[in-house]
Design a protein around this motif. Structure first.
Motif, short mmCIF file in Angstrom:
data_model
loop_
_atom_site.label_atom_id
_atom_site.label_comp_id
_atom_site.label_asym_id
_atom_site.label_seq_id
_atom_site.Cartn_x
_atom_site.Cartn_y
_atom_site.Cartn_z
N TYR A 6 0.85 -1.19 0.00
CA TYR A 6 0.00 0.00 0.00
C TYR A 6 0.88 1.24 0.00
N ALA A 30 6.48 -1.64 14.96
CA ALA A 30 6.11 -2.61 13.93
C ALA A 30 6.96 -3.88 14.05
N ARG A 33 5.83 -6.02 17.06
CA ARG A 33 4.53 -6.70 16.91
C ARG A 33 4.54 -7.69 15.76
N ASN A 34 5.24 -7.39 14.69
CA ASN A 34 5.22 -8.26 13.51
C ASN A 34 5.87 -9.61 13.78
N GLN A 52 4.52 0.53 2.01
CA GLN A 52 4.86 -0.63 2.83
C GLN A 52 4.42 -1.93 2.15
N LEU A 64 -3.82 -6.54 10.21
CA LEU A 64 -2.86 -5.44 10.36
C LEU A 64 -3.17 -4.30 9.39
N ARG A 67 -5.74 -2.15 10.85
CA ARG A 67 -5.22 -1.32 11.93
C ARG A 67 -4.41 -0.15 11.36
N ILE A 68 -3.58 -0.44 10.38
CA ILE A 68 -2.73 0.62 9.82
C ILE A 68 -3.59 1.66 9.11
N ASP A 71 -4.81 4.28 11.36
CA ASP A 71 -3.79 5.03 12.10
C ASP A 71 -3.84 6.50 11.69
N ARG A 73 -1.74 8.75 11.89
CA ARG A 73 -0.48 9.37 11.48
C ARG A 73 -0.32 9.44 9.96
C1 LIG Z 1 3.00 3.84 7.92
C2 LIG Z 1 2.71 2.95 9.08
C3 LIG Z 1 3.16 1.63 9.08
C4 LIG Z 1 2.87 0.79 10.14
N1 LIG Z 1 3.32 -0.50 10.11
C5 LIG Z 1 3.02 -1.35 11.12
C6 LIG Z 1 3.42 -2.71 11.08
O1 LIG Z 1 4.06 -3.20 10.17
N2 LIG Z 1 3.08 -3.49 12.16
C7 LIG Z 1 2.37 -3.03 13.23
O2 LIG Z 1 2.08 -3.79 14.14
N3 LIG Z 1 1.99 -1.73 13.29
C8 LIG Z 1 2.28 -0.88 12.26
N4 LIG Z 1 1.89 0.43 12.33
C9 LIG Z 1 1.22 0.90 13.54
C10 LIG Z 1 -0.25 0.55 13.56
O3 LIG Z 1 -0.97 1.47 12.77
C11 LIG Z 1 -0.81 0.58 15.00
O4 LIG Z 1 -0.55 1.81 15.58
C12 LIG Z 1 -0.14 -0.48 15.83
O5 LIG Z 1 -0.23 -1.73 15.21
C13 LIG Z 1 -0.78 -0.58 17.24
O6 LIG Z 1 -2.14 -0.82 17.10
P1 LIG Z 1 -3.08 -0.81 18.39
O7 LIG Z 1 -2.86 0.49 19.07
O8 LIG Z 1 -4.47 -0.98 17.83
O9 LIG Z 1 -2.65 -1.98 19.23
C14 LIG Z 1 2.15 1.29 11.26
C15 LIG Z 1 1.70 2.61 11.26
C16 LIG Z 1 1.97 3.44 10.18
C17 LIG Z 1 1.49 4.87 10.20
#
Ligand SMILES: Cc1cc2nc3c(=O)[nH]c(=O)nc-3n(C[C@H](O)[C@H](O)[C@H](O)COP(=O)(O)O)c2cc1C
Length: 150
Positions: A6, A30, A33-34, A52, A64, A67-68, A71, A73
């Motif tokens: 994406y 990341a 958690r990954n 990514q 995931l 969730r992303i 986010d 951000r």
């Molecule tokens: C660009 C980007 C890439 C991300 N990549 C990952 C990832 O590979 N693995 C992951 O667990 N969280 C990733 N995150 C963070 C997730 O969006 C999220 O904040 C995190 O998984 C925690 O989720 P939770 O607060 O619902 O537990 C990424 C966030 C952004 C903005």
């Protein structure tokens, strides 16, 4: 193996080199958690966009991605391609994060060669162009530019 790529855009404050401390936070979280979910991949943090690749068990990758996408951000989240593959493309990275700006000249050159830059968000790029970019950066990283990784 399930694989997704994406792109998205962000307004995170960046310094004069295009670097944001948030990149490190995202990448370190990341990785942690990954690993638990057998997810590997590659994350490019450019000064205004992300790209990514995520790969692993389908249910884990799909969960995931949701969730992303939520986010705050980043925005303009756009899944470019999903596919089933036999092998992992990035088996050694639980999530490598590469920034355009912490860059080693090599990274800059690779990005420029492909006409990516801070003013060119990847929204018009095809999945295969972005894949190639991730592959090229990953290969460069394995060779010599580890310090460019956050
Ligand atoms: C660009 C980007 C890439 C991300 N990549 C990952 C990832 O590979 N693995 C992951 O667990 N969280 C990733 N995150 C963070 C997730 O969006 C999220 O904040 C995190 O998984 C925690 O989720 P939770 O607060 O619902 O537990 C990424 C966030 C952004 C903005």
């Amino acid at each position: 193996m399930f694989q997704a790529i994406y792109s998205s855009e962000h307004f995170l404050p960046v310094d004069s080199r295009g670097y944001s401390p948030e990149f490190r936070t995202i990448t370190e979280g990341a990785r942690r958690r990954n690993e638990d979910r057998q997810i590997t991949g590659f994350l490019i943090c450019a000064s205004s966009w992300f790209c990514q690749v995520l790969e692993g068990p389908e249910a884990h990758v799909m969960e995931l991605l949701e969730r992303i996408e939520d986010d705050p951000r980043h925005h303009c989240f756009q899944i470019l391609q999903t596919q089933c593959t036999r092998d992992r493309e990035f088996p050694s990275w639980s999530m490598a994060g590469v920034t355009l700006s912490s860059s080693a000249i090599v990274l800059q050159l690779i990005l420029l060669e492909r006409q990516f830059g801070r003013r060119h968000p990847p929204r018009d790029r095809t999945a295969s162009e972005l894949f190639d970019l991730c592959r090229a950066l990953s290969a460069a990283a394995s060779r010599e530019v580890a310090p460019a990784f956050v």
